[in-house]
Write an enzyme that holds these catalytic residues in place. Sequence first.
Site, mmCIF file in Angstrom:
data_model
loop_
_atom_site.group_PDB
_atom_site.id
_atom_site.type_symbol
_atom_site.label_atom_id
_atom_site.label_comp_id
_atom_site.label_asym_id
_atom_site.label_seq_id
_atom_site.Cartn_x
_atom_site.Cartn_y
_atom_site.Cartn_z
ATOM 1 N N SER A 167 -22.373 1.545 17.798
ATOM 2 C CA SER A 167 -23.173 1.720 16.577
ATOM 3 C C SER A 167 -24.558 2.226 16.948
ATOM 4 C CB SER A 167 -23.287 0.381 15.839
ATOM 5 O OG SER A 167 -24.364 0.456 14.925
ATOM 6 N N ASP A 195 -24.260 3.404 10.672
ATOM 7 C CA ASP A 195 -24.526 2.412 9.629
ATOM 8 C C ASP A 195 -25.489 2.957 8.593
ATOM 9 O OD1 ASP A 195 -23.015 0.052 10.455
ATOM 10 O OD2 ASP A 195 -24.267 0.140 12.256
ATOM 11 N N ASP A 209 -16.718 -5.587 13.282
ATOM 12 C CA ASP A 209 -18.101 -5.109 13.369
ATOM 13 C C ASP A 209 -19.072 -6.273 13.289
ATOM 14 O OD1 ASP A 209 -20.474 -3.699 13.231
ATOM 15 O OD2 ASP A 209 -20.046 -2.764 11.284
ATOM 16 N N SER A 265 -25.733 -3.468 19.792
ATOM 17 C CA SER A 265 -26.658 -3.901 20.839
ATOM 18 C C SER A 265 -25.972 -4.004 22.206
ATOM 19 C CB SER A 265 -27.321 -5.221 20.452
ATOM 20 O OG SER A 265 -26.379 -6.127 19.931
#
Length: 224
Positions: free
Chosen positions: A5, A35, A175, A198
């Site tokens: 992400s 996102d 997710d 992250s």
Amino acid sequence: MIAPSILSSDFSRLGEEIEAVSVDGDTRADWIHVDVMDGHFVPNLTIGLPVVRSLLQVARVPLDCHLMIEDPDRWAPGYAESGAHNVTVHAEAARDPVMLAKNLHAAGAHAGLSVKPNTPLDDYLDVLPHYDTLLIMSVEPGFGGQEFIPEVLDKVRRARRLVDTGHLRLLVEIDGGINNDTIEQAAEAGVDCFVAGSAVYGAEDPGRAIAHLRQQARRHGCRG
Ligand code: DX5
Ligand code: ZN
């Protein structure tokens, strides 16, 4: 599949951050997870269609757009028309999820349906046959770097069973909070595609982080 992400990447260098996980081999992302947040459906605001269009110009890996927005019936097809590979909308926000999936398909994309941690699957069983991916949120949507909620794995197991018994045909995606400590339990529960923000972009070498996560998922996946 591993879908990093870009929410946790450096927004001033988005093209380079995508390129860093696009080189062929073990370090390559399967999808890039984007996102999109509107400050209404979730209490955070990120990027929208103009930026996604620019990313589509440079990305060599399919984009997986996760729309955390109100009124996806109106806005989601634009992402599909622009060339996103997969467009995921929230079940809690969609007014007519069946029609929406049809519109996404007509625009040339795969359709994804996402459920927040406290949203039961049961309410959407009749809708899911129209979708290609089911994105199970394992944190409350809105921010990266939150802690994994293990209770959602019951939904993963349920979805896995429905797929394995032929009742549904879709990819099970997870997710939120996926990292080296949590990916194994998610893989065991039957996830096909792991979003990691992250854990990938917070790592010194994002590509190596992907390779490592994939290795762990493979070792613990219910289908080897
Ligand atoms: C959260 C987003 C996630 C987020 C995941 O609302 O949908 O995709 O980037 O970040 P991590 O992997 O750090 O939990
Ligand atoms: Zn997401």
